[in-house]
Design an enzyme around this catalytic site. Structure first.
Site, PDB file in Angstrom:
ATOM      1  CG  HIS A 179      -2.270   0.639   0.922  1.00 58.98           C
ATOM      2  ND1 HIS A 179      -2.409   1.781   0.156  1.00 58.98           N
ATOM      3  CD2 HIS A 179      -3.529   0.296   1.294  1.00 58.98           C
ATOM      4  CE1 HIS A 179      -3.677   2.121   0.078  1.00 58.98           C
ATOM      5  NE2 HIS A 179      -4.389   1.239   0.750  1.00 58.98           N
TER       6      HIS A 179
ATOM      7  CG  ASP B 233      -2.653   4.907  -3.657  1.00 55.73           C
ATOM      8  OD1 ASP B 233      -2.084   4.602  -2.593  1.00 55.73           O
ATOM      9  OD2 ASP B 233      -2.516   6.009  -4.216  1.00 55.73           O
TER      10      ASP B 233
END
Length: 500
Positions: free
Chosen positions: A473, A477
């Site tokens: 992450h 995204d």
């Protein structure tokens, strides 16, 4: 030039201050060799200056400027110490599996000296120049040898072999572990010693009950120490961990008891299997990945009827040409590579200063072997056809299982694919990211499902495959990961686009 100046400086410091040093360099096979000759100037009986060769030293550096070895000719005969090589970017130590040469053997450049087990594979260590193997410092099976530590000595002349019979390598440059214990100066008390202020030990048992902290109980249980009779120094005579730690190895450490009841875990029979270098590194890297990388997972079901039909047609042609058939995984690798080309954010790596986005699309393919999970790399998969990808995967998988992978076979991966569907029938799973990569695709098996047909009230059978993308992450995204999965699904469900 900087390396040459440094080598000359070493030569001057090694000899007397009135010595002069000359250096010349050569380059061959990616290795620079600097030869430093040191002279002493003395007055000849004809009052003419005469230079005498005092010492010759050879420094060898690998790319890019990595120190390989050095030779000294002054104190001992001409020889070359061979250090444990760094055979992968993550290698810090290695094991010697087996020596292919023995002491006294003549060796030539390119000869395999020994097999070295790295953190990724077992690799042959080759000799870089002609000579004789004078001394083997670490024998077969030696483990955890630091990179750069001397493992053998070669000499140029056969007559110099016996002079290294009692040779012992210098200890590693790393500071010894017991050093911190010597840092505090030994106390020299002038007055009578006094015990450290602490509460007087009190009986830990109250009747039949033993009062101890949870930490002390766990430590005692792990080390098989009986708390009965241990004097506690905690509040109210409570046993704390410090009271138990001093008993480890003492007379109160209990021997493991064989349980009389079959249900007790101590009655289990077991075998302890030693961890290989590869297994330890796999454990370290996977633990590092789960602890330091914020994983999240995206799953999509992909219909593969068209892909299976196209595969059948292509394999029929390949069979006529007596070539190897294509697998579903070959299509998956090609689709993943093209999806990375369309969504390059997933072909990236995280650093604290920047995100590095790679222009090469190198797909790491997870291969299970007897020694553990290996991930050889299909280089430039986006530029290769299905047949070339299939040949690469087959060759790399065979080398991985035979433990003959070279560093170039498993370095440079930018994205990983792990397939437990075809070989093992696993429907869906979540894979652990292979650092420093940012994504890994977990591919499940295919299964038949009944879905609504084109008209109301109609149903038809279709074949689907589950694919789960694990993302870092910090780099990718959720929307980017979903975009990549959409591109991947598009290539799989319309496989003709893989041939364009």
């Amino acid at each position: 030039m900087a390396l040459m100046r440094a080598a000359v400086g070493v030569g001057r410091r090694r000899l007397l201050s009135h010595c002069s040093c000359m250096a010349n360099g050569s380059h061959q096979g990616g290795v620079w060799e600097l030869r430093v000759r040191c002279f002493s100037s003395w007055l000849h009986h004809h009052h003419e200056a005469q230079d005498y060769l005092r010492s010759t030293m050879v420094f060898r550096f690998g790319p890019p400027g990595q120190y390989v070895s050095r030779r000294f000719y002054a104190d001992m005969p001409s020889h070359q110490p061979l250090g444990m090589p760094s055979l992968s970017p993550t290698m810090t130590q290695g094991n010697i599996v087996k020596w292919k040469k023995k002491e006294g053997d003549k060796v030539t450049a390119g000869d395999v000296l020994c097999e070295i087990e790295t953190d990724k594979a077992t690799v042959d260590m080759e000799c870089m120049e002609d000579g004789y193997l004078a001394k083997i410092v670490f024998s077969d099976g030696a483990k955890d040898i630091k990179v750069g530590q001397i493992i053998a000595i070669t000499v140029e002349e056969q007559g110099d072999i016996d002079k290294f019979k009692d040779y012992k390598a210098d200890a590693p440059a790393a500071p010894p572990k017991p050093a911190p214990k010597e840092s505090p100066p030994p106390p020299k008390p002038t007055e009578s010693p006094k015990p450290a202020p602490s509460p007087k030990p009190a009986p830990a048992a109250s009747g039949d009950r033993i009062i101890a902290s949870p930490n002390a109980r766990k430590y005692a249980q792990d080390n098989q120490i009986s708390l009965s009779g241990v004097a506690g120094t905690g509040p109210g005579g409570r046993i704390v961990r410090a009271d138990v730690e001093g008993l480890k190895g003492g007379q109160q450490v209990q021997e493991p008891r064989r349980a009389e009841t079959p249900g007790d875990s101590t009655s289990l029979d077991y075998t302890d299997l030693p961890n290989t270098q590869i297994r330890r590194v796999i454990a370290q890297r996977l633990l590092q990945s789960k602890q330091t990388i914020p994983h999240y997972y995206l799953t999509v079901d992909v219909r593969v009827d068209k892909l299976l039909a196209l595969r059948t047609q292509l394999n029929a042609k390949l069979e006529k040409e007596k070539r190897k058939k294509l697998s579903v995984n070959d299509f998956v690798l090609k689709a993943a590579a093209l999806a990375l080309k369309k969504v390059p954010e997933c072909n990236s790596s995280w650093t604290d200063e920047f995100i590095r986005q790679f222009h090469n699309i190198n797909i790491s393919v997870a291969v299970q072997t007897e020694r553990g999970l290996m991930v050889p790399v299909v280089k430039d998969a986006d530029k290769k056809g299905l047949g070339a990808i299939s040949d690469d995967v087959r060759t790399l998988a065979e080398k991985a299982r035979e433990n003959t992978l070279k560093p170039s076979d498993y370095d440079g991966g930018t994205f990983t694919v792990s397939n437990l569907g075809g070989p093992f029938g696993i429907k869906q799973f979540c894979a652990i990211i292979n650092p420093p990569q940012s994504c890994i695709l977990a591919v499940g098996t295919t299964d038949k499902r009944v879905i609504p047909g084109e008209n109301d009230g109609e149903y038809t059978a279709a074949t689907f495959m589950s694919a789960t993308l694990s993302c870092d992450h910090r780099v990718v995204d959720g929307a980017i990961g979903a975009h990549w999965l959409g591109a991947f699904k598009g290539y799989i469900e319309d496989p003709m686009t893989l041939l364009l």
